[in-house]
Design an enzyme around this catalytic site. Sequence first.
Site, PDB file in Angstrom:
ATOM      1  N   LYS A  76       0.853  -1.189   0.000  1.00 31.60           N
ATOM      2  CA  LYS A  76       0.000   0.000   0.000  1.00 31.60           C
ATOM      3  C   LYS A  76       0.885   1.233   0.000  1.00 31.60           C
ATOM      4  CE  LYS A  76      -3.980   2.079   2.418  1.00 31.60           C
ATOM      5  NZ  LYS A  76      -4.910   1.987   3.570  1.00 31.60           N
ATOM      6  N   SER A 151      -9.918   2.247   2.587  1.00 34.01           N
ATOM      7  CA  SER A 151      -8.967   2.963   1.761  1.00 34.01           C
ATOM      8  C   SER A 151      -7.955   2.046   1.057  1.00 34.01           C
ATOM      9  CB  SER A 151      -8.203   3.954   2.632  1.00 34.01           C
ATOM     10  OG  SER A 151      -7.394   3.283   3.581  1.00 34.01           O
ATOM     11  N   SER A 175     -10.460  -0.033   6.807  1.00 33.73           N
ATOM     12  CA  SER A 175      -9.781   0.116   5.510  1.00 33.73           C
ATOM     13  C   SER A 175      -9.109  -1.136   4.963  1.00 33.73           C
ATOM     14  CB  SER A 175      -8.749   1.240   5.578  1.00 33.73           C
ATOM     15  OG  SER A 175      -9.386   2.482   5.471  1.00 33.73           O
TER      16      SER A 175
END
Lengths: 483, 479
Positions: A76, A151, A175
Site C-alpha cells: 500500500k 482505503s 480500511s
Amino acid sequence: MLGQSLKYLSAQLNDKKISSVELTTEYLNRIRSLNAKLNAFITINEALSLEQARMADQLIAAGNASPLTGIPIAQKDIFCTKGWLTTCGSKMLANFTAPYNATVIERFNQIGAVNIGKTNMDEFAMGSSNETSFFGPVKNPWDIHAVPGGSSGGSACAVAAGMAPAATGTDTGGSIRQPAALCGISGIKPTYGLVSRFGMIAFASSLDQGGPMAKSAEDLALMLNVMVGFDERDSTSLQREIEDYRRDLEKPLAGLRIGLPKEYFDQGLNDEVAHAVTQAIEEYQKLGASVIEVSLPNAGLSIPVYYVIAPAEASSNLSRFDGVRYGYRAKQYVNLDDMYKKTRTQGFGQEVKRRILIGTYVLSHGYYDAYYIKAQKLRRLIANDFTDVFKRCDVLMGPTTPTVAFDLGEKSDDPIQMYLSDIYTSSVNLAGLPGMSIPIGFGKKGRPIGLQIIGNYFKEAQMLNVAHQYQKVTDWHLQVPIK
Amino acid sequence: MQWETVIGLEVHAQLSTKAKIFSGAPTLYGAEPNTQACGIDIALPGVLPVLNIGAVERAIKFGLAVGAAINSPSIFARKNYFYPDLPKGYQISQYEIPIVQGGSVTIQIGDKAKIVRLTRAHLEEDAGKSLHEDFHGMSGIDLNRAGTPLLEIVSEPDMRSSAEAVAYAKSLHALVQWVEICDGNMQEGSFRCDANVSVRPYGTDKLGTRCEIKNLNSFRFLEKAIEYEVKRQIEILEDGGRIIQETRLYDANEDETRTMRSKEDAHDYRYFPDPDLLPLVISPELIEQIKQQLPELPEAKRIRYQGDYALSDYDAAVLTTSKAVSDYFEVMVQSLPDQPKLCANWIMGELIGKLNKENSEILNCSIKPEQLSRLLQRIIDGTISGKAAKIVFESMWQGEHAGDVDRIIAAKGLIQVSNQGEIEKLIDAVLEANLQQVNDYKNGKEKAFNSLVGQVMKASKGKANPMQVNTILREKLKG
C-alpha cells in the site's frame, strides 16, 4: 502461477520449479495488462522489483529462504519505501520519494520478499471507496462500475484480480476489511500495537494498524508472521513473544462459541448481505460451533465517536504537510500564510480537507470537552462492550459491510452515506481489537460479500483458524473475477 | 497611588542529554545548519517519536531538588500551530498533567530569604530556528535545535520586584547546574526566561492584568525588561487606562518592551494527548534511584556550613550560590580545615571580585582551589603578609611562573621579614628619623603610632611581619 496461494508459490520457488525473477515477471505482466483498466497501482518499478527478485533467487539458491522469500507482495502506498515514490494517494506527496523504509517494508525486505508495486488508496487513507485518491479511483475487478472499497482499495483489487498474490493494507476504521469484503478476498486487521506504525504515514495514530490482504486465511497467517513484531521505533508497539500464526489453522471448531451482535443485524443491513451471513453462520454450526446472540449496546455510537477522534488526530498528523520541507508547494504566494493556505488548499483533496476541518473544530478551545473528551469516554464504553461479550463467546461474527460494493460515484457526494459503510468495522478500531473479513458469497449483481470475524485481543491465530476451517469447506475465496 | 509589582517566571532549561528528546540525533550546539536533524526531527511522513529516558531522569532530578511531586503517569500532549521551524506543525509538550508538580526555590534578597513556589515543570521539545538574514527576501530554516529536550519551569506569581525575579532566575540557574541537568549556558540559549508581569494597588489581593515578556536571555535583560514593563503599566493605569493582556518582546537596543501579539491574536493550540506516546509511568524505584544520585543541595549545604565551619548565614549563602563555588570552597577547606573563614574571605573577596571584574566564571578560573589554598598556607605560616599575598594572587591570575605560589614569592622577593634583628634595625632607623612623631606618641597621640608602623612597613617594602613590627615598636617606645 497467477491466483495461486502463497504456500503453493513458496513450494514452487523452493523446489526450483520457478524462479522469483520468472514469478515476478509474470505478475508484472499481469499488472501491465490490467492496471490501465483497474488502476490498482500508483507506482510500478520493474527494475527495482526484478532486482529484489534476483536477490531472492540467490537466497533461495543458498538455502536461506523463508516462506515468503521471492514472492511478489503489493505494498500500500502509505508505507514509506526507500527509493520508491510514496504518495499516500495525495497530490501533496505526488513528488515524494521516501528516503527510508517503513518497518513493515523492512521486514518484507529482510526475508527477501519482492515489492511488486505501490498500491492505490484513498488520499491519506481517508475514504471507503478509493475515490478520494489523487491518482483516480480504483475499479472493482468484479464489476468495473463498482468501487473496490477503501482505503486499501488498490491492494484489495490487486489481490482479487491476480496482480499480486498478497498485499499490505492499513485499517483505521475498516480500511482493510471493507475493501477485502467488497473485492471478495480475505484481510485481517491485527490487535493495535502488533504491527509497527513506523514509516506508515499516519492518519489517526490511535486507530491505524497495518495488516495483510490475501486470498485465504492461510495466506494471511504467512503474511502476519512477517508483519507482526515489536519495534522500538514505535512507542505503541507491543513487546510480546513471537507467534506462528499458522499454528492453530487446523484445529477443529467443535465447541467454538460464536457471538452474533444483534446491533450488526439491524435495519441498515441489506438483505442479500444478511442472507449470505446467515448462510455462513449455518456453515459454522455444521462445523460444530454454537451460536449465541449478544449485544454491543454502544455500537451505534461508533461512527460518531470515530468521526470525532479520527479527524482530531488527522488534523494534527497532517500539519506536517505544509510545503516547507518536502512534498507539494504552491507555485505562487505572497507571504508565509499565503504559502500555507495555497499549498494546503491545492495539495489536499476535498475529503482530507473536510476531515482536517472537523478535527480542528473538535479540538478547538470551547469544543474540546464537548467533542473530543466525550468521544474518548464513549470510546471506552464501546471497548467495554466487547470485553463483556468476550466473556461469553470466542469470536463475534457479522457482516463486514451493510451492502455489497456500491457504484462509483454513488456516494462520493454524500459523506454521511459514505461514512456509514464503516458502521460495522470502526468500533473494532476504537477498541483496538483484531478484526478480519473473509468472502462468503455474492450479491445478485455478482458483487462479493464479506463476513466479519472479530476476536479478543491477540486472538489472531484463533480467528485465522476459524476462517481457515470455513475456507476448507467452501470455495468463495477461490473465485476469481478475471481469468 | 502605591503600586505593587507581581511577577511570575517561565524558564526553559535545555536538558543536557546527548540525544534529542524524541530522536537519536545529537544535541550539540553550533553545528552546520540541518546537519543534526534526522528524519524524525524534520518530520518526514510516517516517523514516530520515542522518548529519551535521559530527559525524563533529568526532569525527575529537578523535581526532587525542588521538593516537588513527580506525577505518574504524566501525559505528553501536542501543541498545534504552524511555523516553518516547527516541522510537525505541533510541538510535543506536556499540558494537563506535567511530570513535575509544585515544589519551591529559596531566594536571598539582601539578608532575607524568601520562598518562591513553583507551579509545575514539564518536558517538551524545542523548535528549530528561522534565519531571516542572508537569504534575500526568504527565510532559512535550521532544524538542528528541533527536538532538543527542554524543561519548562513555571513559578507562581510570587515575586514582587525585578530584583526578586533576578534572584529567583539566578537561583534556578544555579540549581539546574548544581544537579547537572542543564549546562546553564545563556548565550547558547540553554536557559531562557519569559516573565509574566502585572501591577496592582498595594494592599489588594486581586491580580492585575498581566503581560508576558518573551525570551529574556540574560539576567540583565530580565531586570531591565521588568523595570520597563512595570513603569509602562503603572503609567497606563495612572492615566486611567487599562492593561491589555498580551505577549511582548523586549528590545535590548531600545530598552523597551513591544507588543508581539495580543490575546485576541493568540493561537488556539488545540492541545490533545499525543497518541504516538504512551502515558509516562515512572516507577518508585526509578525515583528512589535518582534520589540516591542527587548531590547535597544548596539549602542543606548552607545550613551545614554554618554548623561545621561556623560561617555566618551570609557567607554560607554566598558560598552556596553555585555548585562550582561550593566545590571550590570545599577543596580549599580540605587542606585548610582550621581556616574556613579565611578560605571564605578569599573566595568571596579576591576571587569572586576578580571573576566579576573579568566577567569570568569560577569553573574557567585559572587559579585552582589547591593553588589558592597553598597561597593562604603561606600567609598562615608567616612566609608572606596578607598584602603580599594579594600581589601573588594577581601574579597567579596572570599565570606567571605556572601559577606556582612559592616560585612567585621567591621571584618577587616577597618573603616576609620576621627576623627580630632585621626588624629592630628598621625600627631604629625610623625612630631616629621621626623624633617629632615619637614625641607625639609619648604625649598620648595614638595616631602617631600608626604612622610609625606605616613608615617601618614602607622601609621594609611591605615585607616586614606587621605583627612583629607592632610588638617591637611598642616595646621600644616604652623605653
